[in-house]
Design a protein around this motif. Structure first.
Motif, PDB file in Angstrom:
ATOM      1  N   ASP A  75     -37.737 -37.163  10.283  1.00 34.59           N
ATOM      2  CA  ASP A  75     -38.547 -36.105   9.699  1.00 34.59           C
ATOM      3  C   ASP A  75     -38.659 -36.330   8.193  1.00 34.59           C
ATOM      4  O   ASP A  75     -37.648 -36.386   7.489  1.00 34.59           O
ATOM      5  CB  ASP A  75     -37.896 -34.749   9.979  1.00 34.59           C
ATOM      6  CG  ASP A  75     -38.790 -33.595   9.546  1.00 34.59           C
ATOM      7  OD1 ASP A  75     -39.891 -33.861   9.044  1.00 34.59           O
ATOM      8  OD2 ASP A  75     -38.381 -32.436   9.717  1.00 34.59           O
ATOM      9  N   PRO A  76     -39.890 -36.470   7.677  1.00 37.73           N
ATOM     10  CA  PRO A  76     -40.029 -36.744   6.243  1.00 37.73           C
ATOM     11  C   PRO A  76     -39.698 -35.559   5.354  1.00 37.73           C
ATOM     12  O   PRO A  76     -39.609 -35.718   4.140  1.00 37.73           O
ATOM     13  CB  PRO A  76     -41.516 -37.113   6.114  1.00 37.73           C
ATOM     14  CG  PRO A  76     -42.174 -36.420   7.254  1.00 37.73           C
ATOM     15  CD  PRO A  76     -41.169 -36.428   8.370  1.00 37.73           C
ATOM     16  N   ARG A  80     -34.963 -33.396   2.802  1.00 39.47           N
ATOM     17  CA  ARG A  80     -35.487 -34.110   1.644  1.00 39.47           C
ATOM     18  C   ARG A  80     -36.191 -33.185   0.660  1.00 39.47           C
ATOM     19  O   ARG A  80     -36.249 -33.483  -0.527  1.00 39.47           O
ATOM     20  CB  ARG A  80     -36.456 -35.200   2.094  1.00 39.47           C
ATOM     21  CG  ARG A  80     -35.819 -36.214   3.043  1.00 39.47           C
ATOM     22  CD  ARG A  80     -36.778 -37.335   3.393  1.00 39.47           C
ATOM     23  NE  ARG A  80     -36.188 -38.254   4.354  1.00 39.47           N
ATOM     24  CZ  ARG A  80     -36.768 -39.363   4.803  1.00 39.47           C
ATOM     25  NH1 ARG A  80     -37.977 -39.678   4.371  1.00 39.47           N
ATOM     26  NH2 ARG A  80     -36.173 -40.140   5.675  1.00 39.47           N
ATOM     27  N   VAL A  81     -36.790 -32.111   1.178  1.00 38.41           N
ATOM     28  CA  VAL A  81     -37.460 -31.137   0.311  1.00 38.41           C
ATOM     29  C   VAL A  81     -36.926 -29.758   0.658  1.00 38.41           C
ATOM     30  O   VAL A  81     -36.496 -29.508   1.793  1.00 38.41           O
ATOM     31  CB  VAL A  81     -38.991 -31.183   0.490  1.00 38.41           C
ATOM     32  CG1 VAL A  81     -39.556 -32.522   0.041  1.00 38.41           C
ATOM     33  CG2 VAL A  81     -39.371 -30.921   1.937  1.00 38.41           C
ATOM     34  N   PRO A  82     -36.952 -28.850  -0.285  1.00 37.55           N
ATOM     35  CA  PRO A  82     -36.463 -27.492  -0.006  1.00 37.55           C
ATOM     36  C   PRO A  82     -37.324 -26.807   1.063  1.00 37.55           C
ATOM     37  O   PRO A  82     -38.490 -27.152   1.257  1.00 37.55           O
ATOM     38  CB  PRO A  82     -36.596 -26.782  -1.360  1.00 37.55           C
ATOM     39  CG  PRO A  82     -36.675 -27.872  -2.368  1.00 37.55           C
ATOM     40  CD  PRO A  82     -37.347 -29.025  -1.685  1.00 37.55           C
ATOM     41  N   PRO A  83     -36.763 -25.836   1.769  1.00 32.33           N
ATOM     42  CA  PRO A  83     -37.536 -25.116   2.794  1.00 32.33           C
ATOM     43  C   PRO A  83     -38.787 -24.448   2.235  1.00 32.33           C
ATOM     44  O   PRO A  83     -39.789 -24.327   2.947  1.00 32.33           O
ATOM     45  CB  PRO A  83     -36.534 -24.077   3.327  1.00 32.33           C
ATOM     46  CG  PRO A  83     -35.192 -24.645   3.016  1.00 32.33           C
ATOM     47  CD  PRO A  83     -35.360 -25.404   1.731  1.00 32.33           C
ATOM     48  N   GLU A  84     -38.726 -24.015   0.976  1.00 34.56           N
ATOM     49  CA  GLU A  84     -39.908 -23.369   0.398  1.00 34.56           C
ATOM     50  C   GLU A  84     -41.084 -24.337   0.316  1.00 34.56           C
ATOM     51  O   GLU A  84     -42.239 -23.965   0.581  1.00 34.56           O
ATOM     52  CB  GLU A  84     -39.581 -22.829  -1.002  1.00 34.56           C
ATOM     53  CG  GLU A  84     -38.549 -21.706  -1.023  1.00 34.56           C
ATOM     54  CD  GLU A  84     -37.117 -22.233  -0.944  1.00 34.56           C
ATOM     55  OE1 GLU A  84     -36.963 -23.479  -0.933  1.00 34.56           O
ATOM     56  OE2 GLU A  84     -36.188 -21.420  -0.893  1.00 34.56           O
ATOM     57  N   ILE A  85     -40.794 -25.605  -0.045  1.00 37.36           N
ATOM     58  CA  ILE A  85     -41.859 -26.600  -0.124  1.00 37.36           C
ATOM     59  C   ILE A  85     -42.382 -26.921   1.267  1.00 37.36           C
ATOM     60  O   ILE A  85     -43.596 -27.089   1.472  1.00 37.36           O
ATOM     61  CB  ILE A  85     -41.351 -27.877  -0.818  1.00 37.36           C
ATOM     62  CG1 ILE A  85     -40.804 -27.547  -2.209  1.00 37.36           C
ATOM     63  CG2 ILE A  85     -42.458 -28.912  -0.913  1.00 37.36           C
ATOM     64  CD1 ILE A  85     -41.843 -26.964  -3.134  1.00 37.36           C
ATOM     65  N   THR A  86     -41.472 -26.986   2.239  1.00 34.29           N
ATOM     66  CA  THR A  86     -41.896 -27.232   3.617  1.00 34.29           C
ATOM     67  C   THR A  86     -42.803 -26.119   4.119  1.00 34.29           C
ATOM     68  O   THR A  86     -43.818 -26.372   4.776  1.00 34.29           O
ATOM     69  CB  THR A  86     -40.672 -27.362   4.537  1.00 34.29           C
ATOM     70  OG1 THR A  86     -39.795 -28.375   4.025  1.00 34.29           O
ATOM     71  CG2 THR A  86     -41.089 -27.736   5.939  1.00 34.29           C
TER      72      THR A  86
END
Length: 552
Positions: A75-76, A80-86
């Motif tokens: 999963d990219p 790797r990124v915060p949940p807010e960005i996802t």
């Protein structure tokens, strides 16, 4: 000779209870008393199959677990990124995709993996659009819908909602619909009322007596911007009903900007009409239209259709509405009440007018011409569609003369006046004998749509003078669509007519028009290649004719 009993094993002759055609059912080898070697082998094979199936089940469970691990590893976004960005990525990605099912966006995100499901459930924007069609005839399905509806709303957080609810299955509640339906659909309506403070858009399709149940909560509906009400079923609007159901929010008065009403009295919708800018009303009387125009002073765009056959009372003085810019009237009533309402209004800011009606008579031409002259509006587009009498062509020219500012003119299924195209070419005033007006004939026209009943009515010799690089005037006409209306012309008919009836000089002019970038539909869109083919076929036909003449 006696036949063998069907209750005996054909191999070991052991008596067993058999059913139907299971003649070769094995012996019961599980009790250890059978001496049939074949039955013992069969029983052992069944045990091995059962063990293999159990092992396969374990493998499938491990497979599902491994898929989760695999998705997490590749999963990219996860880890790797915060949940807010996802969540933001989800919102952007799913808004760009068109889904056949209105609820497919959040469900698709949650079906990928556990991590995505957690993120999607924690992204309220994915759940902001609520679409539900309540099945009133199947209680079990309705119970499941209610549970899912509660879960859906619980994931919306505190963001504004777009709610679209439809209730139209009332087959089981015909005896006492008001009492029974309120009890059946009440839980759904209560959930929607509890979130009224977050109503941004509310669309209700239900019987009229259920529409009145959407009352909101003690917080009112302060951010409601779009409201749509459609009454359905046998309990829909009756014109003379003095006890018509009302849409009224208990706390405060909503101020929507866009309103759509169908089969519902506008006076029964208790909102701040002064803030409405866009209105669509279906199955409405002309008097109701005039009442709405007097209340909605900020109205910009208005669509009236399916007028009810109610008495039309002339107003003592026309109503002046200074903001309405677009008006669409679709009137198929027997007395043309929708068109007659134009005799009771003045719209000085009107830019777009569309009048679709069943049949125009001389009176309707006069009403439209009088309305345009009285309003002094600068129309940029006019659309008319009707089955008109060809004897009223002079009336049609008078009406067109009042459309001098129009850039887009559409006359669908309406007879084109005989001299219409000639006036366009020569820039003549068609009614100079009646009035002293010296204005040009449609000087700003850019787009023209009209209808003909046969190909002979197309002004072939005038087209090159109307548009294209050799046009004799500066009119910016770049689009002409002369369609067959209710008639049918095939491509073969058009090209045969071009080859046999149209002069080759005219075809060359048409090629120049198409090459200049103008769009010409007669009644099919003519391409340069099509015209060249017609020109070549015409040339070949002329050569054959010359040869035959020389031989003679």
């Amino acid at each position: 000779m006696s036949q063998p009993s069907t209750d005996l094993c054909l191999l070991c002759q052991k008596h067993e209870k058999m059913k139907g055609f299971e003649t070769y059912r094995p012996c019961d080898a599980t009790n250890g008393r059978s001496n049939c070697l074949t039955c013992h082998k069969y029983a052992e094979l069944r045990l091995r199959i059962a063990a293999a199936e159990a092992h396969l089940k374990v493998l499938w469970e491990e497979h599902e677990q491994m898929r989760t691990i695999l998705n997490k590893a590749h999963d990219p976004m996860s880890g790797r990124v915060p949940p807010e960005i996802t969540s933001y990525i989800f919102d952007l990605a799913f808004k760009q995709k068109t889904w056949h099912h209105p609820n497919g966006v959040p469900l698709a995100a949650g079906a990928i993996c556990k991590k995505w499901r957690e993120v999607s459930h924690g992204t309220p924007l994915l759940w902001a659009d609520v679409n539900i069609v309540i099945d009133g005839d199947r209680p079990k399905r309705r119970a499941i819908q209610l549970e899912l509806f509660q879960q859906w709303l619980s994931r919306t957080g505190l963001i504004p909602l777009t709610i679209n609810i439809s209730i139209d299955s009332l087959n089981n509640y015909s005896d006492h619909p008001e009492h029974q339906c309120s009890a059946v659909f009440g839980p759904f309506i209560q959930l929607i009322n509890e979130s009224s403070s977050r109503w941004r858009s509310l669309a209700v399709r239900a019987p009229g007596f259920l529409v009145s149940e959407f009352k909101g909560s003690f917080e009112g509906a302060p951010i409601l911007r779009n409201l749509s009400i459609e009454a359905v079923g046998r309990q829909q609007l009756a014109a003379q009903d003095q006890q018509a159901p009302e849409f009224r929010v208990d706390m405060g008065i909503p101020t929507p900007e866009r309103v759509s009403i169908s089969n519902y009295l506008p006076t029964s919708v208790h909102i701040d009409w002064s803030g409405v800018t866009h209105l669509t009303a279906t199955n409405i009387s002309a008097m109701d239209c005039i009442g709405v125009l007097s209340m909605a002073t900020r109205l910009i765009c208005c669509n009236f259709s399916d007028f009810r056959d109610a008495p039309f009372l002339s107003q003592p003085a026309p109503i002046v509405h200074r903001r309405l810019a677009r008006l669409n009237i679709d009137d198929d009533s027997y007395n043309s009440a929708g068109v007659k309402l134009l005799g009771s209004v003045i719209l000085p800011n009107l830019e777009h007018l569309s009048v679709l009606t069943g049949e125009w008579d001389i009176f309707l031409y006069d009403v439209l011409a009088s309305f345009l002259e009285r309003s002094s509006c600068q129309l940029t587009s006019f659309r008319g569609a009707s089955t008109c009498d060809r004897n009223n062509q002079d009336k049609m020219l008078r009406l067109i003369q009042h459309l001098s500012s129009v850039e887009e003119l559409s006359l669908e299924d309406m007879p084109v006046p005989r001299d219409f195209f000639r006036y366009l070419v020569h820039d003549a005033n068609p009614i100079t004998a009646v009035t002293d007006m010296k204005e040009d004939f449609l000087p700003n026209l850019k787009s023209l749509v009209c209808s003909v009943s046969n190909l002979e009515q197309i002004p072939w010799n005038l087209l090159s003078k109307l548009m294209g690089p050799l046009s004799r005037r500066s009119r910016p006409l770049q689009y002409i669509n002369i369609n067959p209306g209710s008639y049918y012309f095939g491509g073969d008919d058009l090209f045969s007519y071009l080859r046999d009836k149209v002069d080759n000089a005219i075809i060359r002019c048409l090629i120049g028009i198409v090459s200049s970038g103008a769009k010409l539909l007669l009644p099919l869109r003519l391409r340069k290649s099509d015209l060249l083919i017609a020109l070549n076929e015409q040339h070949d036909g002329e050569e054959e004719t010359d040869k035959e003449t020389e031989e003679d």
